[in-house]
Design a protein around this motif. Structure first.
Motif, PDB file in Angstrom:
ATOM      1  N   LEU A 175     -21.084  35.823  35.055  1.00  0.00           N
ATOM      2  CA  LEU A 175     -22.267  36.127  34.245  1.00  0.00           C
ATOM      3  C   LEU A 175     -23.093  37.225  34.898  1.00  0.00           C
ATOM      4  CD1 LEU A 175     -23.479  32.497  33.349  1.00  0.00           C
ATOM      5  CD2 LEU A 175     -21.857  33.951  32.115  1.00  0.00           C
ATOM      6  N   ASP A 176     -23.699  38.069  34.080  1.00  0.00           N
ATOM      7  CA  ASP A 176     -24.607  39.102  34.580  1.00  0.00           C
ATOM      8  C   ASP A 176     -25.988  38.478  34.736  1.00  0.00           C
ATOM      9  OD1 ASP A 176     -26.150  41.270  35.180  1.00  0.00           O
ATOM     10  OD2 ASP A 176     -25.529  42.499  33.483  1.00  0.00           O
ATOM     11  N   VAL A 177     -26.386  38.230  35.970  1.00  0.00           N
ATOM     12  CA  VAL A 177     -27.665  37.555  36.207  1.00  0.00           C
ATOM     13  C   VAL A 177     -28.826  38.530  36.399  1.00  0.00           C
ATOM     14  CG1 VAL A 177     -26.477  35.598  37.274  1.00  0.00           C
ATOM     15  CG2 VAL A 177     -27.375  37.428  38.719  1.00  0.00           C
ATOM     16  N   MET A 178     -28.530  39.823  36.430  1.00  0.00           N
ATOM     17  CA  MET A 178     -29.570  40.799  36.771  1.00  0.00           C
ATOM     18  C   MET A 178     -30.353  41.296  35.559  1.00  0.00           C
ATOM     19  SD  MET A 178     -29.164  40.892  40.029  1.00  0.00           S
ATOM     20  CE  MET A 178     -29.952  42.352  40.691  1.00  0.00           C
ATOM     21  N   ASP A 179     -29.805  41.169  34.358  1.00  0.00           N
ATOM     22  CA  ASP A 179     -30.499  41.699  33.184  1.00  0.00           C
ATOM     23  C   ASP A 179     -31.474  40.670  32.610  1.00  0.00           C
ATOM     24  OD1 ASP A 179     -28.955  39.885  31.830  1.00  0.00           O
ATOM     25  OD2 ASP A 179     -27.681  41.352  30.836  1.00  0.00           O
ATOM     26  N   ALA A 180     -32.112  41.032  31.514  1.00  0.00           N
ATOM     27  CA  ALA A 180     -33.156  40.174  30.920  1.00  0.00           C
ATOM     28  C   ALA A 180     -32.601  39.176  29.914  1.00  0.00           C
ATOM     29  CB  ALA A 180     -34.217  41.052  30.262  1.00  0.00           C
ATOM     30  N   THR A 181     -31.320  38.874  30.039  1.00  0.00           N
ATOM     31  CA  THR A 181     -30.680  37.902  29.142  1.00  0.00           C
ATOM     32  C   THR A 181     -30.728  36.505  29.764  1.00  0.00           C
ATOM     33  OG1 THR A 181     -29.168  39.624  28.355  1.00  0.00           O
ATOM     34  CG2 THR A 181     -28.562  37.337  27.910  1.00  0.00           C
ATOM     35  N   GLY A 182     -31.058  35.508  28.959  1.00  0.00           N
ATOM     36  CA  GLY A 182     -31.086  34.132  29.450  1.00  0.00           C
ATOM     37  C   GLY A 182     -29.689  33.553  29.565  1.00  0.00           C
ATOM     38  N   ARG A 183     -29.403  32.940  30.696  1.00  0.00           N
ATOM     39  CA  ARG A 183     -28.105  32.294  30.928  1.00  0.00           C
ATOM     40  C   ARG A 183     -28.349  30.839  31.311  1.00  0.00           C
ATOM     41  NH1 ARG A 183     -24.986  36.707  29.270  1.00  0.00           N
ATOM     42  NH2 ARG A 183     -25.637  38.580  30.384  1.00  0.00           N
ATOM     43  N   LEU A 184     -27.684  29.920  30.636  1.00  0.00           N
ATOM     44  CA  LEU A 184     -27.822  28.505  30.966  1.00  0.00           C
ATOM     45  C   LEU A 184     -26.543  28.032  31.628  1.00  0.00           C
ATOM     46  CD1 LEU A 184     -29.652  26.024  30.817  1.00  0.00           C
ATOM     47  CD2 LEU A 184     -28.569  25.442  28.642  1.00  0.00           C
ATOM     48  N   ILE A 185     -26.679  27.541  32.850  1.00  0.00           N
ATOM     49  CA  ILE A 185     -25.503  27.107  33.601  1.00  0.00           C
ATOM     50  C   ILE A 185     -25.677  25.651  34.019  1.00  0.00           C
ATOM     51  CG2 ILE A 185     -26.384  27.992  35.824  1.00  0.00           C
ATOM     52  CD1 ILE A 185     -23.342  28.863  36.287  1.00  0.00           C
ATOM     53  N   VAL A 186     -24.635  24.860  33.800  1.00  0.00           N
ATOM     54  CA  VAL A 186     -24.653  23.431  34.124  1.00  0.00           C
ATOM     55  C   VAL A 186     -23.559  23.165  35.146  1.00  0.00           C
ATOM     56  CG1 VAL A 186     -24.385  21.083  33.248  1.00  0.00           C
ATOM     57  CG2 VAL A 186     -25.510  22.823  31.831  1.00  0.00           C
ATOM     58  N   ASN A 187     -23.976  22.836  36.379  1.00  0.00           N
ATOM     59  CA  ASN A 187     -23.027  22.563  37.454  1.00  0.00           C
ATOM     60  C   ASN A 187     -22.982  21.059  37.692  1.00  0.00           C
ATOM     61  OD1 ASN A 187     -22.035  22.037  40.207  1.00  0.00           O
ATOM     62  ND2 ASN A 187     -22.002  24.243  40.424  1.00  0.00           N
ATOM     63  N   ILE A 188     -21.857  20.436  37.345  1.00  0.00           N
ATOM     64  CA  ILE A 188     -21.685  18.996  37.533  1.00  0.00           C
ATOM     65  C   ILE A 188     -20.779  18.793  38.742  1.00  0.00           C
ATOM     66  CG2 ILE A 188     -21.064  16.798  36.461  1.00  0.00           C
ATOM     67  CD1 ILE A 188     -21.345  18.167  33.734  1.00  0.00           C
ATOM     68  N   GLY A 189     -21.404  18.458  39.867  1.00  0.00           N
ATOM     69  CA  GLY A 189     -20.665  18.330  41.116  1.00  0.00           C
ATOM     70  C   GLY A 189     -20.349  16.892  41.467  1.00  0.00           C
ATOM     71  N   ALA A 190     -20.233  16.635  42.776  1.00  0.00           N
ATOM     72  CA  ALA A 190     -19.857  15.297  43.239  1.00  0.00           C
ATOM     73  C   ALA A 190     -21.032  14.327  43.202  1.00  0.00           C
ATOM     74  CB  ALA A 190     -19.293  15.376  44.651  1.00  0.00           C
ATOM     75  N   ASP A 191     -22.188  14.766  43.714  1.00  0.00           N
ATOM     76  CA  ASP A 191     -23.355  13.888  43.785  1.00  0.00           C
ATOM     77  C   ASP A 191     -24.473  14.290  42.839  1.00  0.00           C
ATOM     78  OD1 ASP A 191     -22.635  11.915  45.507  1.00  0.00           O
ATOM     79  OD2 ASP A 191     -23.984  12.480  47.130  1.00  0.00           O
ATOM     80  N   THR A 192     -24.459  15.553  42.409  1.00  0.00           N
ATOM     81  CA  THR A 192     -25.575  16.059  41.610  1.00  0.00           C
ATOM     82  C   THR A 192     -25.098  16.870  40.405  1.00  0.00           C
ATOM     83  OG1 THR A 192     -25.734  18.102  42.932  1.00  0.00           O
ATOM     84  CG2 THR A 192     -27.090  16.222  43.631  1.00  0.00           C
ATOM     85  N   THR A 193     -25.988  16.961  39.436  1.00  0.00           N
ATOM     86  CA  THR A 193     -25.821  17.896  38.322  1.00  0.00           C
ATOM     87  C   THR A 193     -27.036  18.814  38.339  1.00  0.00           C
ATOM     88  OG1 THR A 193     -24.536  16.383  36.935  1.00  0.00           O
ATOM     89  CG2 THR A 193     -25.737  18.139  35.807  1.00  0.00           C
ATOM     90  N   GLU A 194     -26.784  20.115  38.453  1.00  0.00           N
ATOM     91  CA  GLU A 194     -27.880  21.089  38.482  1.00  0.00           C
ATOM     92  C   GLU A 194     -27.821  21.927  37.210  1.00  0.00           C
ATOM     93  OE1 GLU A 194     -30.295  23.717  41.749  1.00  0.00           O
ATOM     94  OE2 GLU A 194     -28.164  23.389  42.090  1.00  0.00           O
ATOM     95  N   ILE A 195     -28.906  21.870  36.441  1.00  0.00           N
ATOM     96  CA  ILE A 195     -29.001  22.595  35.173  1.00  0.00           C
ATOM     97  C   ILE A 195     -30.013  23.712  35.359  1.00  0.00           C
ATOM     98  CG2 ILE A 195     -29.487  22.390  32.702  1.00  0.00           C
ATOM     99  CD1 ILE A 195     -29.086  19.232  33.327  1.00  0.00           C
ATOM    100  N   SER A 196     -29.606  24.955  35.149  1.00  0.00           N
ATOM    101  CA  SER A 196     -30.469  26.087  35.476  1.00  0.00           C
ATOM    102  C   SER A 196     -30.466  27.141  34.374  1.00  0.00           C
ATOM    103  CB  SER A 196     -30.006  26.738  36.786  1.00  0.00           C
ATOM    104  OG  SER A 196     -29.892  25.790  37.821  1.00  0.00           O
ATOM    105  N   LEU A 197     -31.659  27.636  34.091  1.00  0.00           N
ATOM    106  CA  LEU A 197     -31.834  28.758  33.173  1.00  0.00           C
ATOM    107  C   LEU A 197     -32.159  29.982  34.016  1.00  0.00           C
ATOM    108  CD1 LEU A 197     -32.218  29.972  30.322  1.00  0.00           C
ATOM    109  CD2 LEU A 197     -34.606  29.196  30.437  1.00  0.00           C
ATOM    110  N   ILE A 198     -31.336  31.015  33.893  1.00  0.00           N
ATOM    111  CA  ILE A 198     -31.437  32.193  34.755  1.00  0.00           C
ATOM    112  C   ILE A 198     -31.719  33.439  33.920  1.00  0.00           C
ATOM    113  CG2 ILE A 198     -30.134  33.666  36.370  1.00  0.00           C
ATOM    114  CD1 ILE A 198     -28.519  31.111  37.085  1.00  0.00           C
ATOM    115  N   SER A 199     -32.586  34.303  34.461  1.00  0.00           N
ATOM    116  CA  SER A 199     -32.857  35.599  33.837  1.00  0.00           C
ATOM    117  C   SER A 199     -33.427  36.545  34.896  1.00  0.00           C
ATOM    118  CB  SER A 199     -33.850  35.451  32.677  1.00  0.00           C
ATOM    119  OG  SER A 199     -34.129  36.710  32.090  1.00  0.00           O
TER     120      SER A 199
END
Length: 346
Positions: free
Chosen positions: A148-172
């Protein structure tokens, strides 16, 4: 020739190390076996093979719990021994004496400053003395590694479901707009399976057996067809070894509460998303990463519950460390790595 610049992703389940110009040089279970709580016996996959099988004088532990360092000494010992194992004693001594290596460490975004500092101190106080240690927020590295291109002004939603945690992040624009860290992941699923099998079949099973059941039978969507898998354990009533047949429907029942919590958290972030960024997410959908996204139909569940398209990775467990590699290899991404005192990192 490879440089002495390393990116490290210390996950609960596995540790990954990237070396500049060489790529991913280590991907092992994040476990250490200690004799009498102080002498290291085995690391990584070898230590995992001892898990739930070791005698009382050998402790097999995970130094990372819920995404943060739970045992500082054990984790530091692992890091130092891995470098000795990868490069030999002479290289390890050279690092300690010359202090000319650089490290990029991935940390969860939604943890305290003290917990973030621990990742920095882990390297700074080790025998691997360095000239530079930089911190990278995990969701940023994760998104980069997912393409994903994280440097521009576009919103990116990423959901990382790992071993102990789930991290949900909105990036722009190279930063995190919204994030939420849940203490739910593959281990939580395994524990729920353990408890459900115990309750339904009076059978006590280990975490490894629960994980096998998850890999064989788990699905994000309840399947009509019944699928079975035999598991061995100890009968709770007789105390004797026993074998029972477990169905995919029972595994779905065991995991349903945790899966619902993940869905609720994703919806919470979507509700908090600014309207302009919501348009971007409607267009591009959700990117799923983390080892637990291998669970069958988990993407279909999230798609059905949110109405958004889902992008899955071929190697979802490696996106963070690959993202660290991209930051190390590409000067355009340098501002995504921070010193602890950087004001935009706090």
């Amino acid at each position: 020739m490879s440089e002495k610049i390393y990116g490290i992703d210390m996950g609960t389940n596995s540790i990954k190390i990237y070396q500049k110009a060489a790529g991913v040089i280590l991907h092992q279970k994040n476990m250490i076996a200690m004799v009498k709580k102080k002498e290291p016996l085995a690391l990584g996959d070898e230590a995992y093979s001892m898990y739930e099988k070791a005698p009382k004088n050998i402790e097999v532990k995970q130094p990372i719990v819920n995404g943060v360092i739970a045992d500082f000494t054990a984790m530091q010992t692992m890091i130092q021994l891995y470098f000795k194992g990868m490069h030999g004693k002479k290289f390890a001594e050279g690092l300690a004496a010359g202090g000319n290596a650089e490290f990029y460490i991935a940390v969860p975004s939604d943890i305290t400053e003290v917990e973030k500092r621990a990742f920095f101190d882990l390297i700074a106080s080790s025998s691997l003395k360095t000239k530079k240690i930089r911190i990278v927020e995990k969701p940023i590295a994760d998104a980069l590694g997912a393409g994903l291109d994280v440097m521009d002004a576009t919103g990116r939603l990423i959901v990382n479901i790992g071993a102990d945690t789930t991290e949900i992040s909105l990036i722009s624009l190279g930063g995190i707009v919204q994030s939420r860290l849940l203490k739910i992941g593959g281990t939580k699923f395994d524990e729920a399976i353990q408890q459900t099998v115990k309750k339904k079949h009076n059978l006590v099973i280990g975490m490894k057996s629960a994980e096998r059941l998850k890999m064989q039978l788990a699905s994000g969507i309840k399947e009509e067809e019944e699928i079975t898998y035999d598991v061995m354990g100890r009968n709770l009533i007789t105390g004797l070894p026993n074998r029972v047949t477990v169905t995919n429907h029972l595994i779905f029942e065991a995991m349903s509460e945790s899966l619902s919590s993940i869905i609720d958290a994703i919806k919470f972030i979507l509700e908090k998303t600014p309207p302009e960024l919501s348009m971007d997410i409607m267009h591009d959908g959700i990117c799923m990463t983390g080892a637990s996204t291998h669970i069958k139909n988990l993407d279909l569940l999230i798609q059905q519950e949110t109405g958004l398209s889902i992008m899955k990775m071929e190697e979802p467990e490696l996106t963070v460390v690959k993202g660290l590699g991209m930051i190390m290899e590409n000067p355009d991404y340098e501002r995504l790595a921070h010193n602890l005192q950087d004001s935009d990192f706090h």
